[in-house]
Design a protein around this motif. Sequence first.
Motif, PDB file in Angstrom:
ATOM      1  N   ASP A 155       1.116  -1.416  -0.158  1.00  0.00           N
ATOM      2  CA  ASP A 155       0.009   0.342   0.153  1.00  0.00           C
ATOM      3  C   ASP A 155       0.893   1.421   0.106  1.00  0.00           C
ATOM      4  O   ASP A 155       2.283   1.340   0.351  1.00  0.00           O
ATOM      5  N   GLU A 156       0.481   2.405  -0.564  1.00  0.00           N
ATOM      6  CA  GLU A 156       1.098   3.462  -0.717  1.00  0.00           C
ATOM      7  C   GLU A 156       2.354   3.307  -1.442  1.00  0.00           C
ATOM      8  O   GLU A 156       3.154   3.281  -0.988  1.00  0.00           O
ATOM      9  N   GLU A 157       2.362   2.932  -2.869  1.00  0.00           N
ATOM     10  CA  GLU A 157       3.375   1.672  -2.763  1.00  0.00           C
ATOM     11  C   GLU A 157       4.897   2.930  -3.501  1.00  0.00           C
ATOM     12  O   GLU A 157       6.070   2.511  -3.096  1.00  0.00           O
ATOM     13  N   HIS A 158       4.592   4.367  -3.349  1.00  0.00           N
ATOM     14  CA  HIS A 158       5.004   5.436  -3.865  1.00  0.00           C
ATOM     15  C   HIS A 158       6.680   5.921  -2.580  1.00  0.00           C
ATOM     16  O   HIS A 158       7.262   6.184  -2.994  1.00  0.00           O
ATOM     17  N   ASP A 159       5.684   5.349  -1.440  1.00  0.00           N
ATOM     18  CA  ASP A 159       6.228   5.971  -0.195  1.00  0.00           C
ATOM     19  C   ASP A 159       7.772   5.992   0.235  1.00  0.00           C
ATOM     20  O   ASP A 159       8.096   4.752  -0.479  1.00  0.00           O
ATOM     21  N   ALA A 160       8.673   7.122   0.234  1.00  0.00           N
ATOM     22  CA  ALA A 160      10.056   6.738   0.265  1.00  0.00           C
ATOM     23  C   ALA A 160      10.431   6.040   1.556  1.00  0.00           C
ATOM     24  O   ALA A 160      11.650   5.210   1.743  1.00  0.00           O
ATOM     25  N   SER A 161       9.182   5.712   2.187  1.00  0.00           N
ATOM     26  CA  SER A 161       9.866   4.826   3.489  1.00  0.00           C
ATOM     27  C   SER A 161       9.707   3.233   2.935  1.00  0.00           C
ATOM     28  O   SER A 161      10.647   2.645   4.480  1.00  0.00           O
ATOM     29  N   PHE A 162       9.478   3.136   2.057  1.00  0.00           N
ATOM     30  CA  PHE A 162       9.811   1.686   2.037  1.00  0.00           C
ATOM     31  C   PHE A 162      11.446   1.365   1.526  1.00  0.00           C
ATOM     32  O   PHE A 162      12.103   0.655   2.263  1.00  0.00           O
ATOM     33  N   LYS A 163      12.076   2.435   1.358  1.00  0.00           N
ATOM     34  CA  LYS A 163      13.993   2.243   1.357  1.00  0.00           C
ATOM     35  C   LYS A 163      14.135   2.325   3.035  1.00  0.00           C
ATOM     36  O   LYS A 163      14.302   3.652   3.308  1.00  0.00           O
ATOM     37  N   GLN A 164      15.117   1.906   3.232  1.00  0.00           N
ATOM     38  CA  GLN A 164      15.231   2.148   4.425  1.00  0.00           C
ATOM     39  C   GLN A 164      16.822   2.927   3.782  1.00  0.00           C
ATOM     40  O   GLN A 164      18.010   2.860   2.393  1.00  0.00           O
ATOM     41  N   GLN A 165      17.654   3.393   4.676  1.00  0.00           N
ATOM     42  CA  GLN A 165      18.700   4.569   4.825  1.00  0.00           C
ATOM     43  C   GLN A 165      19.595   4.740   5.454  1.00  0.00           C
ATOM     44  O   GLN A 165      20.262   4.778   5.246  1.00  0.00           O
ATOM     45  N   ASP A 166      20.046   3.388   6.214  1.00  0.00           N
ATOM     46  CA  ASP A 166      20.625   2.874   6.673  1.00  0.00           C
ATOM     47  C   ASP A 166      21.021   1.636   7.275  1.00  0.00           C
ATOM     48  O   ASP A 166      20.489   0.362   6.716  1.00  0.00           O
ATOM     49  N   GLY A 167      22.808   0.845   7.368  1.00  0.00           N
ATOM     50  CA  GLY A 167      22.224  -0.475   7.807  1.00  0.00           C
ATOM     51  C   GLY A 167      22.279  -1.171   6.097  1.00  0.00           C
ATOM     52  O   GLY A 167      22.915  -0.452   5.703  1.00  0.00           O
ATOM     53  N   PRO A 173       1.134   6.652  -8.212  1.00  0.00           N
ATOM     54  CA  PRO A 173       2.766   6.326  -7.669  1.00  0.00           C
ATOM     55  C   PRO A 173       3.915   6.512  -8.773  1.00  0.00           C
ATOM     56  O   PRO A 173       4.282   7.851  -8.594  1.00  0.00           O
ATOM     57  N   SER A 174       4.748   6.085  -8.074  1.00  0.00           N
ATOM     58  CA  SER A 174       6.422   6.514  -8.339  1.00  0.00           C
ATOM     59  C   SER A 174       6.289   5.974  -9.618  1.00  0.00           C
ATOM     60  O   SER A 174       5.713   5.682 -10.370  1.00  0.00           O
ATOM     61  N   LEU A 175       7.232   7.768 -10.600  1.00  0.00           N
ATOM     62  CA  LEU A 175       7.508   7.299 -11.344  1.00  0.00           C
ATOM     63  C   LEU A 175       8.438   6.424 -11.441  1.00  0.00           C
ATOM     64  O   LEU A 175       7.713   5.605 -13.039  1.00  0.00           O
ATOM     65  N   GLU A 176       8.806   5.202 -11.222  1.00  0.00           N
ATOM     66  CA  GLU A 176       9.445   4.044 -12.250  1.00  0.00           C
ATOM     67  C   GLU A 176       8.098   3.227 -12.263  1.00  0.00           C
ATOM     68  O   GLU A 176       7.710   2.418 -13.147  1.00  0.00           O
ATOM     69  N   SER A 177       7.218   2.639 -11.220  1.00  0.00           N
ATOM     70  CA  SER A 177       5.708   1.781 -11.322  1.00  0.00           C
ATOM     71  C   SER A 177       5.484   2.649 -12.554  1.00  0.00           C
ATOM     72  O   SER A 177       4.852   1.410 -13.301  1.00  0.00           O
ATOM     73  N   PHE A 178       4.652   3.615 -12.837  1.00  0.00           N
ATOM     74  CA  PHE A 178       4.488   4.360 -13.841  1.00  0.00           C
ATOM     75  C   PHE A 178       4.816   3.849 -15.102  1.00  0.00           C
ATOM     76  O   PHE A 178       4.130   3.655 -16.530  1.00  0.00           O
ATOM     77  N   HIS A 179       6.205   3.795 -15.368  1.00  0.00           N
ATOM     78  CA  HIS A 179       6.770   3.399 -16.040  1.00  0.00           C
ATOM     79  C   HIS A 179       6.632   2.428 -16.562  1.00  0.00           C
ATOM     80  O   HIS A 179       6.648   2.052 -17.784  1.00  0.00           O
ATOM     81  N   HIS A 180       6.738   1.414 -15.693  1.00  0.00           N
ATOM     82  CA  HIS A 180       6.480   0.078 -16.010  1.00  0.00           C
ATOM     83  C   HIS A 180       5.644  -0.567 -15.744  1.00  0.00           C
ATOM     84  O   HIS A 180       4.935  -1.274 -17.340  1.00  0.00           O
ATOM     85  N   ALA A 181       4.603   0.308 -16.050  1.00  0.00           N
ATOM     86  CA  ALA A 181       3.218   0.464 -16.300  1.00  0.00           C
ATOM     87  C   ALA A 181       2.608   0.840 -17.731  1.00  0.00           C
ATOM     88  O   ALA A 181       2.175  -0.272 -18.879  1.00  0.00           O
ATOM     89  N   LEU A 182       3.469   1.632 -18.041  1.00  0.00           N
ATOM     90  CA  LEU A 182       3.298   2.038 -19.266  1.00  0.00           C
ATOM     91  C   LEU A 182       4.561   1.443 -20.452  1.00  0.00           C
ATOM     92  O   LEU A 182       3.015   1.248 -21.230  1.00  0.00           O
TER      93      LEU A 182
END
Length: 669
Positions: free
Chosen positions: A259-271, A298-307
């Motif tokens: 859910d909310e796949e565009h959200d930057a929180s899905f990327k771990q920023q440390d470790g 959607p993230s532009l990456e996901s939208f690009h893949h859909a297109l």
Amino acid sequence: MSIVRVALDLPLLRLFDYLAPGASASDIGYRVSVPFGRSLRMGVIVDWIATSEQPVDKLKPVTAILRDIPPLPTDWLALCEFCARYYQAPLGEVMAFALPPMLRRGKHPRPQKAKKDLNAVSAKHESKPASTVCLPSLLAAQQAAVEQIVSTTAFQTFLLHGVTGSGKTEVYLRAIEATLAQGRQALMLVPEIALTPQLESRVRARLPHAHLVVANSSVADAARARGFLDALTGNAEIVLGTRLAIFTPLPRLRLIIVDEEHDASFKQQDGVRYSARDLAIWRAHQQNCPIVLGSATPSLESFHHALAGRYHMLTLPLRAVAEAPPIVRTIDTRREKLQEGLSVALINALEQRLGRGEQSLVFLNRRGYAPVLACPACGWISRCQHCAANLVVHLADKHLRCHHCGFETAIPHACPDCGNVDLQPFGRGTQRLESALIERFPQARILRVDRDSANSAKKWQALLASIHAGEVDILIGTQMLAKGHDFPKLTLVGAVGADAALFAADFRAPERLFAQLMQVGGRSGRADLPGEVLIQTEYPTHPLYQALIDHDYSRFAQSQLEERKTAGFPPFTFQAMLRAESRSMGESVAFLAQARDFALAFADSYITLYEPVPMRLHRLMALERAQLLVESDNRPALQHFLAQWQTALYTLKRPRTLRWHVDVDPLEF
């Protein structure tokens, strides 16, 4: 000779061999205690071998193989191995991170004690079968989306693009229900812990008999370990969690939802710097099951893949409850003198909602009272001693605080440089906006919601309860309120201070701003009351705002993709970042320059290596930070290069205090 190969939680790109008399291939996946140096360490057995490259007389015997829980399954091991390989991290570090802390330490959680009223609760659930739950009617687009997801029996990535309030959660619930009916398991990821309780309550209400496990960093160690084991043994049917939940073992996995796949929180920023969304797609492919990526933006990456046809687009163009999306308007502030940051039009709109007994939200994504305290006499400003950032004024507790390292100090009574007592706060945050609104609307019930006011789960739930109970007239909030919440009486959203992101150096800033404004605007008019969104701006004709007015994400996304293609930015190129931090900038840059020179010897024509430069926030927690960008338009070529380079980086000479890491697919620059 029985030898086991073990992954240990060490910053080294290697595995370690140990003698293990009586062990066999069936022990792969068990946790193991082994001697390392003068101490014992916990690891995971990843292979059983007959011979070792090391002399047998130098191999130490394992201390113990822990068979108190089932072995970690082969698909879980494969997920960790892929994560380590793609994100250039040691396998032992990935596995240690993926395990709950209690299991990582070699402990076993005690069985949960049955509550006294457990039988009564069970009887209550049994008296009301799931079939009696009143289900909301589906719109045609929702029904079509559910049918496509449920009928898919193999790997397929669905991009569920639905406007805010279009009922994406209902689609998720129907798909999960169908998955459970087949005797399979479902995994659902959300970007933030704050979104978990509301979604958890909806899932439990819909599927009261389902065994639901919540996995995030706020769950107590023992409960998290129990949930992990419940999933591992197949007892848990639904796992709901933040990005770390992607590592939950699920032997009967049939459906993944992000859910909310565009959200930057899905990327771990440390470790271990992984993307849970991208790992989820890989895992769905590994398990040959469908995955649903849901978002209004959607993230532009996901939208690009859909297109391009790599993802299957499912569109929900209409709101599920409200008759129409909120009306979006811009307020031109170029020739208006604002009253504590508020325009006359926004003030009037707030007054109208107060008169009608409706709720309003003023959105400002900057907490604190003011971004900086300054002396107009000598030019002194409140800078952090440890970071290349200013100390933020927090007037409520009379402190200056760094939002990067946490350093804080009392607000000075006079300028530390010249002694001037007339220090001035510049700019505004949510606390200053709160003070202005309290003064302007003394009769209104005003509530500020940010990380300062909601700094615990208990406080956060209390704030949400107040809003839902109608005990609040005007909300002042940051991005914490931007997504996932339904407030039926909220009919007005006013956005303040959004222009700064329009011309930021980060090429992703416009994408994030559009998503933020569309998400926060979507909080208004979600029930039977019409909604309105007012955006204060000095650039009312900017294409981004015009796309928001027209609710046209597709137009905005395609224009952004065209710009990125011209500039050679992702998703048309693939990037990795080598970062270094040390006590001096010279040491950091020198290490990166050495790494670049070394790489030039074997980098092929697909690889572009840029010069090392200081990071934008070049000093953090007293460490000077620099970075080196690596780019390629060929992902396999970049991965091949990184694997070679990573091995070489461990051999480079560096100061003992210098630390470095590789960030693949970086989101921050």
